[in-house]
Motif scaffolding. Structure first.
Motif, PDB file in Angstrom:
ATOM      1  N   ASP A 185       0.829  -1.199   0.000  1.00  8.30           N
ATOM      2  CA  ASP A 185       0.000   0.000   0.000  1.00  8.30           C
ATOM      3  C   ASP A 185       0.868   1.255   0.000  1.00  8.30           C
ATOM      4  OD1 ASP A 185      -2.341  -1.400  -0.042  1.00  8.30           O
ATOM      5  OD2 ASP A 185      -2.996  -0.845   1.980  1.00  8.30           O
ATOM      6  N   ALA A 186       1.878   1.267   0.855  1.00  3.13           N
ATOM      7  CA  ALA A 186       2.723   2.465   0.983  1.00  3.13           C
ATOM      8  C   ALA A 186       3.453   2.775  -0.323  1.00  3.13           C
ATOM      9  CB  ALA A 186       3.722   2.270   2.125  1.00  3.13           C
ATOM     10  N   VAL A 189       0.858   3.981  -2.954  1.00  4.46           N
ATOM     11  CA  VAL A 189       0.456   5.359  -2.667  1.00  4.46           C
ATOM     12  C   VAL A 189       1.546   6.329  -3.101  1.00  4.46           C
ATOM     13  CG1 VAL A 189       0.111   7.004  -0.776  1.00  4.46           C
ATOM     14  CG2 VAL A 189      -1.178   4.859  -0.814  1.00  4.46           C
ATOM     15  N   GLU A 190       2.787   6.032  -2.770  1.00  6.44           N
ATOM     16  CA  GLU A 190       3.878   6.946  -3.100  1.00  6.44           C
ATOM     17  C   GLU A 190       4.057   7.067  -4.609  1.00  6.44           C
ATOM     18  OE1 GLU A 190       6.450   9.824  -2.751  1.00  6.44           O
ATOM     19  OE2 GLU A 190       5.386   8.957  -1.025  1.00  6.44           O
ATOM     20  N   GLY A 229      -4.142   6.418   2.679  1.00  8.74           N
ATOM     21  CA  GLY A 229      -3.010   7.327   2.751  1.00  8.74           C
ATOM     22  C   GLY A 229      -2.861   8.212   1.528  1.00  8.74           C
ATOM     23  N   TYR A 230      -3.375   7.768   0.385  1.00  7.67           N
ATOM     24  CA  TYR A 230      -3.260   8.565  -0.827  1.00  7.67           C
ATOM     25  C   TYR A 230      -4.048   9.862  -0.707  1.00  7.67           C
ATOM     26  CZ  TYR A 230      -3.639  10.033  -5.673  1.00  7.67           C
ATOM     27  OH  TYR A 230      -3.607  10.767  -6.824  1.00  7.67           O
ATOM     28  N   GLN A 232      -4.882  11.415   1.908  1.00 10.53           N
ATOM     29  CA  GLN A 232      -4.242  12.302   2.881  1.00 10.53           C
ATOM     30  C   GLN A 232      -3.133  13.113   2.228  1.00 10.53           C
ATOM     31  OE1 GLN A 232      -5.265  12.943   5.939  1.00 10.53           O
ATOM     32  NE2 GLN A 232      -6.973  11.521   5.633  1.00 10.53           N
ATOM     33  N   LYS A 233      -2.374  12.472   1.370  1.00  9.89           N
ATOM     34  CA  LYS A 233      -1.298  13.188   0.674  1.00  9.89           C
ATOM     35  C   LYS A 233      -1.864  14.258  -0.268  1.00  9.89           C
ATOM     36  CE  LYS A 233       2.390   9.715   0.718  1.00  9.89           C
ATOM     37  NZ  LYS A 233       3.469  10.635   1.181  1.00  9.89           N
ATOM     38  N   GLU A 236      -3.119  17.156   1.880  1.00  6.95           N
ATOM     39  CA  GLU A 236      -2.002  17.952   2.404  1.00  6.95           C
ATOM     40  C   GLU A 236      -1.407  18.837   1.311  1.00  6.95           C
ATOM     41  OE1 GLU A 236       0.668  15.067   4.009  1.00  6.95           O
ATOM     42  OE2 GLU A 236      -0.712  14.496   5.640  1.00  6.95           O
TER      43      GLU A 236
END
Length: 446
Positions: A185-186, A189-190, A229-230, A232-233, A236
């Protein structure tokens, strides 16, 4: 299907095909709860809920009574010039649905989800003084020129009708098929966030961007969402650059996903919220909730419509909120969504033509694929939904090869299980080569 055929043949003489995505040769006559009846008396278990516009089901008695009572008193007087008690009460209830302090929010009305998203664009540009709008590939925001310019889900939404409005930019949506084998996932997302930032680093100045329009869970794009998490990025990034974050809840709001708003799944704090469809249980009404300072950036008639805030629709909207609360439909969607998840996961284990399964409450996208390639199979999907229809289950597809699962949130568990029994039989019959091919006036689907 004598009456069905007669009515359809008559309609075809004067109805332009651009106004309908064709599926089956059926004319809907009535509905109750999650059961529809056509003009020939055939009954169907509804797994579409009028494109998620009837989350409270068909002809709910509380909503019918609210409409009747209001219609006897006043059918319409334009809110463009004068208030009504019903519309005013609705405005006060809607701000309570926004995150945080209701006093920090204001509302404006429209007629459909399309013009709600147009309003989002207008207020975002008005407040920021910036021209550019960013949305995602696969998005469906509506069919008016502003909302269709932000959409990117079908070529027929741009073919022959351009140029669309200037200042609109699309970024990739992190859909499941973009994930690499074994990718966490991380890492996913990145990688997708790098792709999101690429336009801003090359040709799209962030300081000239007014708003990022988001479907936290894409609806017509396939009922899909990225890892939390995507978003959220993205949020932000927006706040860092003074860009507004707008969420489109037209399809996925009002309890559809097991939370009242779909953005609640991701911890988002939007600046603007667009709603429509089930807001008034299918009656024509939309609205935008926005932070007070944003909504005060424009003056009338920047977003005035003669029939927006219609009192009958407003009465239906108040009754809809009452039904959602009194019947605990948000929690019911979450509970029955778990039942649906188990069913579709079980079917996926049995049938190799079922690909990715995505459920968020009573809200799902089930991919139908070619087992040899893993790619979506539109022909098989059409065969499946046609045979579901012939067996009394109304279900359609998204993007050609995804089954759209969105029953009314009031569906009886017995009816849901009955639909699953029929669906399993259709899947099994297809695997054994027993299904009949679609037969109708038009090509099925988008």
């Amino acid at each position: 299907m004598v009456k069905n055929d007669e009515i359809l043949s008559e309609e075809e003489q004067h109805f332009a095909g651009a106004g309908r995505v064709y599926y089956f040769d059926v004319v809907i006559d009535s509905g109750k709860g999650a059961i529809l009846t056509d003009v020939d008396g055939n009954e169907y278990i509804d797994l579409l809920a009028s494109a998620s516009a009837t989350n409270t089901g068909h002809a709910h008695p509380k909503i019918v009574k609210a409409i009747q009572d209001q219609a006897e008193k006043l059918v319409h007087y334009t809110a463009a010039y004068f208030a009504s008690a019903t519309e005013a009460k609705l405005a006060n209830e809607l701000v309570k649905l926004a995150p945080g302090n209701p006093d920090d929010w204001m509302v404006v009305y429209g007629n459909s989800g399309s013009d709600a998203n147009d309003a989002v664009i207008k207020f975002a540009r008005g407040y920021t003084g910036r021209p550019n709008v960013v949305s995602f590939v696969g998005a469906y925001h509506g069919s008016t020129y502003g909302s269709i310019s932000a959409s990117a889900v079908s070529l027929n939404m741009s073919r022959k009708i351009g140029p669309l409005l200037p200042g609109f930019y699309k970024v990739p949506f992190p859909s499941p098929e973009k994930r690499l084998a074994g990718e966490s996932d991380a890492d996913f997302v990145e990688r997708m966030f790098v792709a999101f930032k690429e336009p801003f680093e090359n040709y799209l100045p962030a300081e000239e961007t007014a708003v990022i329009m988001v479907e936290p869970i894409q609806g017509d794009g396939g009922i899909m969402a990225p890892p939390a998490g995507y978003w959220q990025k993205v949020a932000e990034f927006a706040h860092e650059h003074g860009i507004l974050l707008a969420v489109d809840e037209v399809n996925q709001g009002y309890g559809r996903t097991g939370t009242f708003w779909s953005f609640e799944h991701f911890g988002l704090e939007p600046d603007l919220i667009a709603m429509g469809k089930s807001m008034a249980s299918g009656m024509p009404l939309s609205a935008v909730l926005g932070r007070r300072e944003i909504m005060q950036s424009l003056e009338a008639p920047a977003n005035v419509y003669t029939t927006a805030g219609n009192v009958v629709s407003a009465a239906a909207a108040l009754a809809t909120l009452d039904v959602i609360k009194s019947e605990d439909l948000v929690a019911r969607s979450a509970k029955l969504g778990e039942v649906a998840q188990k069913f579709f996961n079980h079917e996926k284990e049995q049938f190799d033509f079922i690909g990715d399964v995505r459920l968020y409450g009573l809200n799902g996208g089930i991919d139908i694929v070619d087992p040899q390639t893993g790619l979506g199979d539109e022909q098989v999907t059409n065969t499946i939904i046609y045979n579901l229809f012939k067996n009394g289950v109304l279900m359609i597809s998204l993007r050609g090869s995804t089954l759209r699962f969105q029953p009314p949130l009031v569906i009886e568990e017995d009816d849901l299980q009955r639909a699953f029994t029929i669906m399993h039989q259709v899947f099994d019959d297809f695997a054994k080569g027993k299904l009949s091919e679609p037969n109708g006036r038009h090509h099925i689907g988008w």
